[in-house]
Design a protein around this motif. Structure first.
Motif, mmCIF file in Angstrom:
data_model
loop_
_atom_site.group_PDB
_atom_site.id
_atom_site.type_symbol
_atom_site.label_atom_id
_atom_site.label_comp_id
_atom_site.label_asym_id
_atom_site.label_seq_id
_atom_site.Cartn_x
_atom_site.Cartn_y
_atom_site.Cartn_z
ATOM 1 N N ALA A 260 0.817 -1.221 0.000
ATOM 2 C CA ALA A 260 0.000 0.000 0.000
ATOM 3 C C ALA A 260 0.851 1.273 0.000
ATOM 4 O O ALA A 260 0.590 2.196 0.757
ATOM 5 C CB ALA A 260 -0.959 -0.007 1.195
ATOM 6 N N GLN A 261 1.871 1.306 -0.848
ATOM 7 C CA GLN A 261 2.747 2.476 -0.909
ATOM 8 C C GLN A 261 2.506 3.257 -2.192
ATOM 9 O O GLN A 261 2.097 2.715 -3.209
ATOM 10 C CB GLN A 261 4.212 2.045 -0.826
ATOM 11 C CG GLN A 261 4.556 1.334 0.473
ATOM 12 C CD GLN A 261 4.340 2.206 1.690
ATOM 13 O OE1 GLN A 261 4.877 3.299 1.787
ATOM 14 N NE2 GLN A 261 3.515 1.718 2.627
ATOM 15 N N SER A 262 2.793 4.573 -2.136
ATOM 16 C CA SER A 262 2.563 5.443 -3.295
ATOM 17 C C SER A 262 3.820 5.604 -4.152
ATOM 18 O O SER A 262 3.783 6.266 -5.178
ATOM 19 C CB SER A 262 2.067 6.811 -2.833
ATOM 20 O OG SER A 262 3.048 7.422 -2.014
ATOM 21 N N SER A 263 4.947 5.017 -3.732
ATOM 22 C CA SER A 263 6.178 5.097 -4.522
ATOM 23 C C SER A 263 7.110 3.971 -4.093
ATOM 24 O O SER A 263 6.860 3.296 -3.097
ATOM 25 C CB SER A 263 6.863 6.454 -4.320
ATOM 26 O OG SER A 263 7.301 6.579 -2.974
ATOM 27 N N CYS A 264 8.197 3.809 -4.851
ATOM 28 C CA CYS A 264 9.233 2.849 -4.489
ATOM 29 C C CYS A 264 10.415 3.610 -3.902
ATOM 30 O O CYS A 264 10.547 4.813 -4.091
ATOM 31 C CB CYS A 264 9.663 2.040 -5.710
ATOM 32 S SG CYS A 264 8.328 1.019 -6.370
#
Length: 154
Positions: free
Chosen positions: A36-40
């Motif tokens: 559930a992350q918006s970036s790496c």
């Protein structure tokens, strides 16, 4: 049917900046250990991330250095005249110059290639056993030793 809270979240190794309907795999050089992350996350210096959708990273091997955010450590060998005995090096400046009396002929070495040839002097950082950075001892002594210069006869 009922949906669980995690059903629409992107899995580890991926991200979504538009919500959970479209997840993208982390690109090489990045990783994501959480869901559930918006970036790496950029691969840390001293390590490499050599694939898609990674959830972890690998340590930079001997003979190489790994700047932040790389996927292919083989593009970053310790240069000629140096070696990398340690793992997890982060910059070329962390590669060890070849010791005086030894030479390092090649890139990506984990130890010196060998000792300087007999009759030759190898300064620190040499990459040839009797060429670059090495001097014939007789010539070196005659040209640079003040005691011998006064004794030189034509």
């Amino acid at each position: 049917g009922s949906s669980s809270p995690t059903e629409n979240e992107c899995p580890k190794g991926s991200y979504s900046d538009t919500g959970a309907s479209e997840c993208s795999e982390c690109e090489p050089g990045t990783w994501q250990p959480y869901r559930a992350q918006s970036s790496c996350v950029s691969c840390p210096a001293g390590y490499f991330c050599d694939g898609f959708a990674l959830t972890s990273y690998e340590g930079c091997p001997q003979g190489y250095y790994c700047p932040e955010g790389i996927s292919d450590y083989t593009k970053y060998p310790c240069p000629y005249g140096t070696y990398g005995a340690q793992t997890l090096l982060q910059a070329a400046s962390e590669c060890t110059p070849c010791s005086a009396g030894q030479y390092c002929n090649g890139e990506g070495l984990s130890e010196p290639t060998g000792d300087c040839s007999a009759g030759y002097y190898c300064a620190e950082g040499a990459f040839d056993n009797e060429g670059e950075y090495c001097f014939d001892i007789d010539i070196y002594t005659a040209e640079y030793d003040p005691a011998s210069i006064s004794n030189v006869t034509e």
